[in-house]
Design an enzyme around this catalytic site. Structure first.
Site, PDB file in Angstrom:
ATOM      1  N   ASP A  21     -13.615  25.788  37.618  1.00 18.06           N
ATOM      2  CA  ASP A  21     -12.965  25.723  36.538  1.00 18.06           C
ATOM      3  C   ASP A  21     -11.974  24.264  36.946  1.00 18.06           C
ATOM      4  O   ASP A  21     -10.879  24.476  37.474  1.00 18.06           O
ATOM      5  CB  ASP A  21     -12.112  26.894  36.161  1.00 18.06           C
ATOM      6  CG  ASP A  21     -12.844  28.004  35.719  1.00 18.06           C
ATOM      7  OD1 ASP A  21     -13.979  27.740  35.159  1.00 18.06           O
ATOM      8  OD2 ASP A  21     -12.591  29.006  35.966  1.00 18.06           O
ATOM      9  N   LYS A  78     -20.612  28.857  38.315  1.00 17.22           N
ATOM     10  CA  LYS A  78     -20.313  29.233  36.824  1.00 17.22           C
ATOM     11  C   LYS A  78     -19.479  27.838  36.283  1.00 17.22           C
ATOM     12  O   LYS A  78     -18.452  27.748  37.020  1.00 17.22           O
ATOM     13  CB  LYS A  78     -19.613  30.566  36.643  1.00 17.22           C
ATOM     14  CG  LYS A  78     -19.192  30.686  35.284  1.00 17.22           C
ATOM     15  CD  LYS A  78     -18.664  32.083  35.069  1.00 17.22           C
ATOM     16  CE  LYS A  78     -17.064  31.927  34.730  1.00 17.22           C
ATOM     17  NZ  LYS A  78     -16.493  31.232  34.044  1.00 17.22           N
ATOM     18  N   ASP A 106     -20.906  29.075  31.167  1.00 14.27           N
ATOM     19  CA  ASP A 106     -20.201  29.944  30.555  1.00 14.27           C
ATOM     20  C   ASP A 106     -19.540  29.428  29.169  1.00 14.27           C
ATOM     21  O   ASP A 106     -18.472  29.172  28.910  1.00 14.27           O
ATOM     22  CB  ASP A 106     -18.902  30.309  31.365  1.00 14.27           C
ATOM     23  CG  ASP A 106     -18.301  31.564  30.993  1.00 14.27           C
ATOM     24  OD1 ASP A 106     -18.698  32.419  30.171  1.00 14.27           O
ATOM     25  OD2 ASP A 106     -17.375  31.824  31.507  1.00 14.27           O
ATOM     26  N   LYS A 112     -19.720  30.993  26.429  1.00 16.38           N
ATOM     27  CA  LYS A 112     -18.828  31.898  25.361  1.00 16.38           C
ATOM     28  C   LYS A 112     -18.977  31.632  23.957  1.00 16.38           C
ATOM     29  O   LYS A 112     -18.086  31.630  23.210  1.00 16.38           O
ATOM     30  CB  LYS A 112     -17.378  32.127  25.827  1.00 16.38           C
ATOM     31  CG  LYS A 112     -17.300  32.650  27.062  1.00 16.38           C
ATOM     32  CD  LYS A 112     -15.828  33.459  27.259  1.00 16.38           C
ATOM     33  CE  LYS A 112     -15.485  33.984  28.576  1.00 16.38           C
ATOM     34  NZ  LYS A 112     -15.273  32.948  29.934  1.00 16.38           N
ATOM     35  N   ASP A 169     -20.173  32.540  17.162  1.00 18.29           N
ATOM     36  CA  ASP A 169     -20.355  31.889  15.995  1.00 18.29           C
ATOM     37  C   ASP A 169     -21.257  32.493  15.035  1.00 18.29           C
ATOM     38  O   ASP A 169     -21.964  33.588  15.436  1.00 18.29           O
ATOM     39  CB  ASP A 169     -20.863  30.264  16.119  1.00 18.29           C
ATOM     40  CG  ASP A 169     -20.276  29.511  15.225  1.00 18.29           C
ATOM     41  OD1 ASP A 169     -20.205  29.551  13.952  1.00 18.29           O
ATOM     42  OD2 ASP A 169     -19.550  28.394  15.828  1.00 18.29           O
ATOM     43  N   ILE A 170     -21.762  31.930  13.904  1.00 13.98           N
ATOM     44  CA  ILE A 170     -22.821  32.398  13.230  1.00 13.98           C
ATOM     45  C   ILE A 170     -24.045  32.230  13.852  1.00 13.98           C
ATOM     46  O   ILE A 170     -24.349  31.337  14.579  1.00 13.98           O
ATOM     47  CB  ILE A 170     -22.867  31.951  11.489  1.00 13.98           C
ATOM     48  CG1 ILE A 170     -22.925  30.444  11.686  1.00 13.98           C
ATOM     49  CG2 ILE A 170     -21.446  32.308  10.990  1.00 13.98           C
ATOM     50  CD1 ILE A 170     -23.287  29.801  10.100  1.00 13.98           C
ATOM     51  N   THR A 210     -25.783  28.504  14.125  1.00 14.12           N
ATOM     52  CA  THR A 210     -24.946  27.786  15.068  1.00 14.12           C
ATOM     53  C   THR A 210     -25.103  28.115  16.468  1.00 14.12           C
ATOM     54  O   THR A 210     -25.376  27.318  17.223  1.00 14.12           O
ATOM     55  CB  THR A 210     -23.554  27.933  14.631  1.00 14.12           C
ATOM     56  OG1 THR A 210     -23.322  27.469  13.384  1.00 14.12           O
ATOM     57  CG2 THR A 210     -22.657  26.789  15.736  1.00 14.12           C
ATOM     58  N   GLY A 215     -12.789  32.908  40.618  1.00 16.46           N
ATOM     59  CA  GLY A 215     -12.502  31.447  40.456  1.00 16.46           C
ATOM     60  C   GLY A 215     -11.332  31.020  41.279  1.00 16.46           C
ATOM     61  O   GLY A 215     -11.646  30.724  42.576  1.00 16.46           O
TER      62      GLY A 215
HETATM   63  O1  C5P Z   1      -9.672  32.224  38.371  1.00 19.75           O
HETATM   64  P1  C5P Z   1     -10.357  33.724  37.883  1.00 19.75           P
HETATM   65  O2  C5P Z   1     -11.013  34.377  38.910  1.00 19.75           O
HETATM   66  O3  C5P Z   1      -9.611  34.374  37.127  1.00 19.75           O
HETATM   67  O4  C5P Z   1     -11.616  33.114  36.942  1.00 19.75           O
HETATM   68  C1  C5P Z   1     -12.397  33.858  36.240  1.00 19.75           C
HETATM   69  C2  C5P Z   1     -13.374  33.253  35.627  1.00 19.75           C
HETATM   70  O5  C5P Z   1     -14.292  34.005  34.736  1.00 19.75           O
HETATM   71  C3  C5P Z   1     -12.998  32.238  34.496  1.00 19.75           C
HETATM   72  O6  C5P Z   1     -13.554  30.923  34.770  1.00 19.75           O
HETATM   73  C4  C5P Z   1     -12.995  32.974  33.148  1.00 19.75           C
HETATM   74  O7  C5P Z   1     -13.282  31.964  32.175  1.00 19.75           O
HETATM   75  C5  C5P Z   1     -14.119  33.854  33.369  1.00 19.75           C
HETATM   76  N1  C5P Z   1     -14.202  35.117  32.689  1.00 19.75           N
HETATM   77  C6  C5P Z   1     -13.242  35.894  32.773  1.00 19.75           C
HETATM   78  N2  C5P Z   1     -13.331  37.118  32.076  1.00 19.75           N
HETATM   79  C7  C5P Z   1     -14.358  37.297  31.124  1.00 19.75           C
HETATM   80  C8  C5P Z   1     -15.331  36.334  30.845  1.00 19.75           C
HETATM   81  C9  C5P Z   1     -15.439  35.033  31.948  1.00 19.75           C
HETATM   82  O8  C5P Z   1     -12.358  35.630  33.402  1.00 19.75           O
HETATM   83  N3  C5P Z   1     -14.474  38.424  30.410  1.00 19.75           N
END
Ligand code: C5P
Length: 224
Positions: free
Chosen positions: A11, A35, A61, A63, A66-67, A70, A203
């Protein structure tokens, strides 16, 4: 010894930082995937960088929410990146899930349940009348019906999800210490695997501070 599987969330918008993450998380105790979320995917050079990555397990990721039309067009637009995994919100609805799954080819389509940053109070605020656990179970059933390849949920719901969803389970909201940041439904890496997660996503606990030290801490925690 069975190697645990870990997705590192890259991230950032900084290519140098991603290169550093990849270099410094290399080890022979874990299976590591990378990721890339909305931040990196939308950054100026992010897409180009991913298009050149070789021999890595990569997770887009997106996420998608949408319809159906799309969702499917989005899959077509990113096909060249050859992701191993891509996410779609289960809240997109059955038709979107089914059509996206039909168009995704070899890439595994992951259904995202209720975000790990939300708790019962927050989902009530959005307008849901079920609690988090009931909703996640409900969504897992829909993911099974749409033949999705994997589910993202918090490690706290893995046992519930496993009752109705028999494929891969991926759990973010993982913390090695008590700092939760914006996450609400958290567990430690060992608790997540004990509950039956196939992959954990980490992350900030890896990418913040010394990456090398953090990855060693994770290995020590998992294989003590
Ligand atoms: O830094 P951290 O360990 O909290 O990061 C978690 C990662 O997982 C982030 O990239 C976040 O966007 C992703 N994520 C999440 N929860 C979800 C789906 C994805 O934290 N339900």
């Amino acid at each position: 010894m069975r190697k645990n599987k870990v997705f590192i969330a890259c991230d950032t918008t900084n290519i140098k930082k991603v290169k550093k993450i990849i270099k410094e998380t290399k080890n022979n105790k874990l299976i590591v995937g990378y990721k890339f979320g909305l931040e990196f995917l939308n950054s100026k050079y992010g897409r180009q960088y991913i298009s050149k990555l070789k021999n890595k397990i990569i997770f887009g990721d997106y996420k998608i929410s949408d319809i159906p039309n799309t969702c499917v067009s989005t899959i077509r637009a990113i096909k060249d990146l050859k992701f191993n995994y891509i996410t779609i919100h289960i809240n997109s609805g059955f038709d979107a899930l089914k059509k996206t799954k039909e168009s995704v080819g070899k890439t595994k389509l992951i259904g995202v349940t209720i975000l790990t940053s939300l708790d019962n109070k927050a989902i009530k605020e959005i307008g849901f009348s079920k609690n988090v656990k009931e909703l996640v179970l409900h969504q897992a059933k829909l993911a099974t019906k749409a033949k999705l390849d994997a589910i993202v949920c918090s490690a706290q719901e893995v046992k519930i999800v496993k009752k109705v969803f028999k494929k891969e389970i991926i759990t973010p909201g993982i913390r090695l210490n008590s700092k939760r940041d914006d996450q609400k439904r958290v567990l430690t890496p060992s608790e997540a695997f004990k509950n039956g997660a196939d992959w954990i996503v980490i992350g900030r606990d890896i990418t913040r501070g010394s990456i090398k030290n953090n990855i060693q801490k994770l290995i020590n925690h998992l294989y003590k």
